[in-house]
Write a protein that holds these residues in place. Structure first.
Motif, PDB file in Angstrom:
ATOM      1  N   ALA A 138     -24.925  13.160  -9.789  1.00 15.91           N
ATOM      2  CA  ALA A 138     -26.002  13.617  -9.934  1.00 15.91           C
ATOM      3  C   ALA A 138     -26.891  14.234  -8.871  1.00 15.91           C
ATOM      4  N   GLY A 139     -26.517  13.816  -8.134  1.00 15.46           N
ATOM      5  CA  GLY A 139     -27.193  14.725  -6.730  1.00 15.46           C
ATOM      6  C   GLY A 139     -28.222  13.699  -5.939  1.00 15.46           C
ATOM      7  N   ILE A 140     -27.888  12.379  -6.408  1.00 15.51           N
ATOM      8  CA  ILE A 140     -28.350  11.633  -5.338  1.00 15.51           C
ATOM      9  C   ILE A 140     -27.880  11.971  -4.184  1.00 15.51           C
ATOM     10  N   LEU A 141     -28.228  12.011  -2.725  1.00 14.44           N
ATOM     11  CA  LEU A 141     -27.937  11.844  -1.428  1.00 14.44           C
ATOM     12  C   LEU A 141     -27.489  10.844  -1.018  1.00 14.44           C
ATOM     13  N   SER A 142     -26.048  10.494  -0.789  1.00 14.70           N
ATOM     14  CA  SER A 142     -25.507   9.985   0.568  1.00 14.70           C
ATOM     15  C   SER A 142     -26.356   8.900   0.842  1.00 14.70           C
ATOM     16  N   SER A 143     -27.319   9.213   1.751  1.00 12.78           N
ATOM     17  CA  SER A 143     -27.695   8.126   2.562  1.00 12.78           C
ATOM     18  C   SER A 143     -29.586   7.577   1.402  1.00 12.78           C
ATOM     19  N   HIS A 144     -29.362   8.011   0.533  1.00  8.63           N
ATOM     20  CA  HIS A 144     -30.615   6.980  -0.621  1.00  8.63           C
ATOM     21  C   HIS A 144     -30.139   6.604  -1.377  1.00  8.63           C
ATOM     22  N   ILE A 145     -28.838   6.230  -1.088  1.00 12.58           N
ATOM     23  CA  ILE A 145     -27.614   5.224  -2.052  1.00 12.58           C
ATOM     24  C   ILE A 145     -27.485   4.036  -1.289  1.00 12.58           C
TER      25      ILE A 145
END
Length: 281
Positions: free
Chosen positions: A240-247
């Motif tokens: 969905a476009g969420i950055l890996s670093s933001h999960i």
């Protein structure tokens, strides 16, 4: 590092907060309850937050009030829905504020995901093995919360929530922070062929390479599978476009840790519910 940090004060409910989010972003409250620190009796002992189990309603409401007091928010701001394992998203406004906090009849009906940009509203959802998904856009000041069991996951409720944040408030996926909360882990979640086939269909539709799906759905000799709902939802968030670093992804399994959390699977269905919450002030 485990993103959900235990918060324990004498005489108060034991809670798990996303501490690094709350330390970084002023006015954000976000977390997940345990099963300890409330007034409910067995088998719902003690911090049951679900009105839909056979617990005493007055005890459940008391537990919810104790949680509100502990996190320092007005109980009037706590907003609940009747969850149906779907993917419908509601934009919560002042009109819906406080719905469902004291009765099922007053809850928002048939919704499993919630978003808002209004301060003074605490979004709440109930869990006992399903995956809680938390969303926060620090740019547009939008929060979201979704209930993702296997049904909601294969319906891609994470994408539905992110799309609603984008279309309603102008959020950009690359700005959104997401967290996957305590839920049943791949260590404990055996599913049958029917569920397995639904997961395979989803992996095919979203074009996850077959080798990347191996750690999501693990075949067993008995014809069943071990399902990693947490990892599947992480992949869907990335799609969905969420950055890996933001999960943020928890390592807490509700079934393994049934001494800490309620687990529908581990306890044979006769158990309480935890509450996930997120809100702005």
């Amino acid at each position: 590092m485990e993103p959900f940090v235990k918060q324990e004060k004498e005489g108060k409910p034991i809670l798990y907060t996303i501490a690094n989010w709350m330390e970084t972003y002023n006015g954000l409250t976000v977390g997940f309850t345990s099963r300890h620190g409330g007034v409910s009796k067995a088998p719902y002992s003690t911090l049951n937050c679900g009105l839909h189990v056979q617990d005493l309603s007055e005890d459940v409401v008391n537990n919810r009030e104790l949680i509100a007091e502990t996190i320092g928010h007005s109980f009037d701001s706590f907003t609940y829905a009747e969850q149906v394992h779907g993917k419908e998203v509601i934009v919560v406004s002042e009109l819906e504020k406080g719905m469902g906090r004291t009765s099922r009849e007053s809850a928002i009906q048939a919704k499993d995901a919630f978003i808002t940009n209004e301060k003074g509203i605490v979004l709440c959802a109930l869990f006992a093995d399903c995956v809680p998904l938390f969303f926060y856009d620090p740019v547009k000041q939008v929060v979201g919360l979704a209930h993702a069991g296997w049904k909601g996951t294969v319906l891609n409720i994470s994408m539905a929530t992110i799309s609603s944040m984008t279309h309603t408030f102008g959020s950009r996926p690359e700005d959104i922070r997401a967290a996957i909360g305590p839920s049943i882990g791949v260590c404990c979640y055996e599913v049958d062929e029917v569920v397995g086939e639904r997961v395979k269909e989803l992996l095919s539709v979203i074009e996850i390479p077959s080798e990347d799906g191996l750690n999501v759905l693990i075949a067993k000799e008995n014809g069943k599978y071990m399902l990693n709902l947490q990892e599947l939802n992480r992949k869907l968030l990335r799609q969905a476009g969420i950055l890996s670093s933001h999960i943020e992804v928890t390592e807490l399994c509700t079934s393994c840790s049934s001494h800490t959390f309620f687990s529908h699977r581990k306890e044979g269905g006769s158990t309480g519910r935890m509450m996930a919450w997120i809100g702005l002030s």
